[in-house]
Design an enzyme around this catalytic site. Structure first.
Site, PDB file in Angstrom:
ATOM      1  N   ASP A  55       0.844  -1.269  -0.212  1.00  0.00           N
ATOM      2  CA  ASP A  55      -0.094   0.177  -0.040  1.00  0.00           C
ATOM      3  C   ASP A  55       0.954   1.334  -0.128  1.00  0.00           C
ATOM      4  O   ASP A  55       1.997   1.141   0.207  1.00  0.00           O
ATOM      5  CB  ASP A  55      -0.838  -0.056   1.186  1.00  0.00           C
ATOM      6  CG  ASP A  55      -2.292  -0.947   1.063  1.00  0.00           C
ATOM      7  OD1 ASP A  55      -2.275  -1.321  -0.105  1.00  0.00           O
ATOM      8  OD2 ASP A  55      -2.847  -1.100   1.822  1.00  0.00           O
ATOM      9  N   LYS A  77      -3.352   3.235  -2.659  1.00  0.00           N
ATOM     10  CA  LYS A  77      -4.635   4.079  -2.744  1.00  0.00           C
ATOM     11  C   LYS A  77      -4.632   5.309  -1.981  1.00  0.00           C
ATOM     12  O   LYS A  77      -4.282   5.183  -0.529  1.00  0.00           O
ATOM     13  CB  LYS A  77      -5.857   3.201  -2.273  1.00  0.00           C
ATOM     14  CG  LYS A  77      -6.125   2.114  -3.384  1.00  0.00           C
ATOM     15  CD  LYS A  77      -7.261   1.225  -2.987  1.00  0.00           C
ATOM     16  CE  LYS A  77      -7.731   0.138  -3.867  1.00  0.00           C
ATOM     17  NZ  LYS A  77      -8.077   0.862  -5.163  1.00  0.00           N
ATOM     18  N   MET A 189      -9.636   8.020   7.556  1.00  0.00           N
ATOM     19  CA  MET A 189      -9.857   8.531   6.088  1.00  0.00           C
ATOM     20  C   MET A 189     -10.650   9.532   5.878  1.00  0.00           C
ATOM     21  O   MET A 189     -11.634   9.854   5.101  1.00  0.00           O
ATOM     22  CB  MET A 189     -10.163   7.160   5.154  1.00  0.00           C
ATOM     23  CG  MET A 189      -9.260   5.959   5.187  1.00  0.00           C
ATOM     24  SD  MET A 189      -9.608   4.724   4.074  1.00  0.00           S
ATOM     25  CE  MET A 189     -10.977   4.009   5.014  1.00  0.00           C
TER      26      MET A 189
END
Length: 271
Positions: A55, A77, A189
């Site tokens: 990641d 991402k 997030m």
């Protein structure tokens, strides 16, 4: 295969280390950042892998623990930035496994806490690829502990809520309902949506002076902590920028940080 002295050291600590077989995929949790928070099984995976698909937020010190034979592939991402489509990631894992690679899919925190580990496991299972999930410490707990904010405290809360904020208040989360629980809320997030989420929580009944915090880059050298109140949280985090990875904590447990630090200071406890 990695040098045996590294694996033997792991075996001495853990017992017989798990073997990563050719054509198998391990979905490995890398924890919140600090390599000291990796599990021994995660270290064994890194030592044996032929390919590590990782990641965006994996600490470089964690990646440095890979065996000399390992090839690193980025599949990150980041909110608001170009990202590798999830379907492409799943297809890549399947393709690498089918040519016999010992494969580690390295994910921040725990693979199955807002990490799409379940989706990737399902894709591997449908493709008849052997896989294993190696748990990791989720950032939602590690960040609080690293900031001296207890996730639960007797007399303060009897539950804690983890929620993703990457869709903001326009998503399918009932923020007002979460606010009405009266329990602390840890939001992943959501750095780009702090103000709008704060407004949504206020509409659910949380007062503007509800304790709140943002923890950025938890457990890393660059960790930063902003202690604030719900009504001014967005303003108070402007100085550190919203492009950094961070977690939002809302609830009375935030107040416990100052209490713990004050007690430690008075007792001259070295942290």
């Amino acid at each position: 295969m990695a040098p045996m002295n590294q694996l033997e050291a792991l075996a001495a600590l853990r017992g017989k280390f798990p073997l990563l077989e050719p054509g198998h995929v391990w979905l490995v949790g890398a924890g919140p950042g600090d390599p000291g928070l990796l599990t021994l099984d995660a270290l064994a995976a890194l030592a044996q892998a032929d390919v590590i698909v990782h990641d965006a937020l994996i600490d470089r010190r964690v990646l440095a623990l890979a065996g000399p034979q390992a090839r690193l592939e980025y599949a990150g991402k980041r909110g608001g930035q170009p990202s590798t489509p999830q379907t492409d990631i799943c297809n890549r894992l399947i393709a690498l496994a089918r040519i016999g690679r010992r494969l580690v899919r390295l994910k921040g925190g725990d693979p199955c806490v807002f990490g799409r580990g379940g989706e990737e496991a399902a894709a591997l299972a449908h493709a008849a690829i052997p896989y294993r999930i190696v748990p990791g410490i989720t950032a939602g707990l590690a960040a609080l502990t690293a900031a001296s904010i207890p996730a639960t405290m007797r007399g303060v809360n009897h539950a804690i809520i983890f929620v993703t904020g990457n869709a903001g208040p326009e998503g399918d989360i009932d923020w007002a309902a979460l606010a009405r629980t009266g329990q602390p809320i840890v939001i992943y997030m959501a750095m780009h949506y702090i103000q709008r989420i704060a407004v949504a929580l206020s509409r659910g009944g949380l007062a503007p002076d509800t304790p709140a915090a943002v923890i950025v880059a938890a457990t890393r050298a660059e960790q930063r902590i902003v202690i604030s109140r719900l009504g001014r949280l967005a303003h108070d985090v402007e100085a550190i920028g919203v492009d950094l990875p961070g977690l939002i904590v809302v609830g009375d447990i935030v107040n416990e940080r100052d209490k713990l630090l004050q007690i430690a200071a008075e007792a001259e406890v070295v942290r």
